[in-house]
Enzyme design. Sequence first.
Site, PDB file in Angstrom:
ATOM      1  N   SER A   1       0.966  -1.291   0.034  1.00  0.00           N
ATOM      2  CA  SER A   1      -0.070   0.044  -0.165  1.00  0.00           C
ATOM      3  C   SER A   1       0.999   1.306   0.089  1.00  0.00           C
ATOM      4  CB  SER A   1      -1.011   0.152   1.118  1.00  0.00           C
ATOM      5  OG  SER A   1      -1.516   1.255   1.429  1.00  0.00           O
TER       6      SER A   1
ATOM      7  N   TYR B   1      -2.438  -0.947   9.701  1.00  0.00           N
ATOM      8  CA  TYR B   1      -2.326  -1.544   8.299  1.00  0.00           C
ATOM      9  C   TYR B   1      -1.281  -1.285   7.505  1.00  0.00           C
ATOM     10  CZ  TYR B   1      -3.970  -1.771   3.717  1.00  0.00           C
ATOM     11  OH  TYR B   1      -4.191  -2.067   2.175  1.00  0.00           O
TER      12      TYR B   1
END
Length: 242
Positions: free
Chosen positions: A138, A151
């Site tokens: 990400s 995350y």
Amino acid sequence: MSKRVAIVTGGSRGIGRESAQRLAADGLAVVVNYAGNVTEAEATVAAITDAGGEAIAFRADVADAEQAEALFDAAESTFGGVDVVVNAAGVMHLSTVADLDLDAFDRMVRTNVRGTFVIARQAARRVRDGGAVITFSSSQVGLRTETYGPYAATKAAVETLSLVLARELRGRDITVNAVAPGPTATALFLNGKDEATIDRFKAIAPLQRLGTPSDVADLVSFLAGPSRWINGQVIRTNGGAI
């Protein structure tokens, strides 16, 4: 060699679905992996077959070693082998570090880190020479937006694992790269965000919009097919956000 074959984890929705459909359009037979939503997985398969492609759906928990092995078995028994692995399965829980429930953190670690490792282990053993392994990180690893810390930490682990695996597969002509999308208009990203929040994310990139699943699938297609000299890289597909 038989027709090239791809396994796409998390292939029932979002970026995974778009990637599965794009690879099928590129001529690959596709195994659409899903965790629980058989209806969405079958819809992905139907979209592929209606367009003239080949696909099956296969349920497997990517973090379960036996189920992951069965997933690769299904690809080999149905289509003859595995050439491309796209590990798009992932979960995201947003919270500050101080407030995150540890059960939620454990779920992210199980799917995003352990799941990536389990699938990568099978890929390292079974992808045919000349293939490609594509993991998903990400852009939050670099953006470091508040509430994305836990995350992003799981995705930083994915990046490191991917770059090491690229070196471990030396001599087999198998590329390993991590795709790191920025803010992308998927259900996973949009869930729980109001319009003002979405507008703030749109403004981050110079192109001033959210990415789309097809934007990311374009890169997956390139890494799975014509790109043979990009290897051991993290590629941020985010419109210039970072």
